[in-house]
Design an enzyme around this catalytic site. Sequence first.
Site, PDB file in Angstrom:
ATOM      1  CE  LYS A 170      -4.486  -2.125   9.103  1.00 34.57           C
ATOM      2  NZ  LYS A 170      -5.059  -0.950   9.714  1.00 34.57           N
ATOM      3  CG  ASP A 187     -17.073  -3.070   9.734  1.00 33.89           C
ATOM      4  OD1 ASP A 187     -16.639  -3.255  10.574  1.00 33.89           O
ATOM      5  OD2 ASP A 187     -18.165  -3.182   8.840  1.00 33.89           O
ATOM      6  CB  ALA A 214      -0.883   0.067   1.096  1.00 31.94           C
ATOM      7  N   GLY A 263       2.094   5.104   0.802  1.00 33.08           N
ATOM      8  CA  GLY A 263       2.242   5.739   2.502  1.00 33.08           C
ATOM      9  C   GLY A 263       3.254   5.165   3.122  1.00 33.08           C
ATOM     10  N   GLY A 294       3.701   0.458   7.946  1.00 37.20           N
ATOM     11  CA  GLY A 294       3.095   0.562   9.323  1.00 37.20           C
ATOM     12  C   GLY A 294       4.148  -0.203  10.383  1.00 37.20           C
TER      13      GLY A 294
END
Length: 575
Positions: free
Chosen positions: A333, A368, A312, A314, A317
Amino acid sequence: MDDRALFERGAGIIAESFRAYVQGFRDVTRNARLHFESANWHGVQRDAALRFDLYADAVTAGLSRLALLLDGRFDDRPTWTALRGAFAEAIASRGDVELAESFFNSFTRKIFHTIGVDPAVEFISSGAAARAPSGSGAATVRIPRAGSLRRLVREILEAYAFAPGWEDADGDAGRVAIAMEDRLDARELRAVELARPVFFRGKAAYLVGRIATDRGDVPLVLALTNPGGKIVVDAVLLDENDVSIVFSFARSYFFVEMEWPHEIVSFLKTIMPRKPIAELYNAVGCNKHGKTELYRSILRHLETTDDRFEIAPGQRGMVMSVFTLPGLDVVFKVIKDRFDYPKTVTHEEVRDKYRLVFRHDRAGRLVDAQEFEHLEFDGARFSDELRRELQSVANETVTFRGTNVVIRHLYTERRLRPLDVYLRETPSQAARDAIVEYGQVLRDLAATNIFPGDMLLKNFGVTRHGRLIFYDYDELCLLTDCNFRTLPPPRTDLEEVSSEPWFYVGERDIFPEEFRSFLGLRKDLLHTFLAHHEELLHVDFWHRMQDLHNRGEVVDIFPYRSSSRLRGMDEELRR
């Protein structure tokens, strides 16, 4: 007992378990009207949590009965293939066949821990919705126009009566009529078609439908509230985007007393054609089947495109490895094997955070997330860069079996544009608007007793409507569990220049004064933030919100713009 009788009886147990679940679902849903009419907002919250347990409880009870019946054949695959056929016959006449099939799949996946899909013991891609009864008109009510708009709206309100009565039905009818005339050519309006059931959520109820005009259908939602013991029309929505936000994937599920969910979902799809079917099933509380529809949409996308899974965009994580399919509005994820410094949470704590969000009021600010286990994909559909990352950071969760990739556990969420990326790439005014919205996210979360923990901009995403949503949950917690403190002043010059705290910091201590530097906003955006939300940098605000929750108050959070609210129309109405 011969095999045929065994299979029919086993299928009957699963069908009975499904009927018990549906009955429990309807009982809880029926309570929503009573809670709204009596302003029992804590009852709403209790039932929202209770409803999530109904499904798992029904599956567990059914599995226990089947274990006794099947004995040594409980995990025998050919037996379950036969049970699948017998179950299909047992539910063939139901109008919610699609939900029943997903219910059956929950049994087999618990027993076999199926990797990928197994057509022998699962319903994979059924024509359930096409076979189910439809077109009866039972799901909607049509009210033709026979006079003024005000009279038409008054007929709508009379058709949806509530026990406490309307506070000002004539006035509300006039206000709604004015709103319609502001947006539509009243001469072209012919009728209104509304979903027969009322949609209940939180402290509000919604009448959902569409207006038939000479130029086509226009969405219509009337938002109802009960501020003082009588029902009022608080807002009218006449735009697809506004209605879509009410049904957002970042909001809690509605309570809808419906006979056949697919009829309601099909009707909603005509009002919000861009909304995925999976999200519409979720919105009406059928989230298990919504998850099924989401998975099927992923498989269809892989079958009909050459898209490859890729990392993804950006910042990477610290807790999750995140990847996407470029043509699909979904992110995947996977929890990393080891978390980057300074993260100290455990894997189970991360899962607990996601469970908390799933059961909590998301207030339109928490995405969600759907949890999946034992998925299998063609390894050729993974980019080389993503394969290397997964092998490096998620080797305990992701395995490479032959030419396939097997993922033991992952979460899916709607794909959003990371806020830090958005601020770099958008014009200045839009960036300032986003920062105002960022502060409102923090306020809305606080109003529902949630503190995001990690407030970095990269953990917030921007929707196509320009709304901000928080999506990184590893440090999220209840606001009432936090200890908000004022920074103690340094006692010496040495303490003032120290890079380490000169005072004790507990695990749950939070210092709002530090948010200013922690956010890392450029000067113009920091000025905008302070102009609108400076109180967020002081403990008083957070203590005030904690006191509110400790007193048991339930805050109003409206899923529509203030300009859509009607109570300011009284002067115009008197003209």
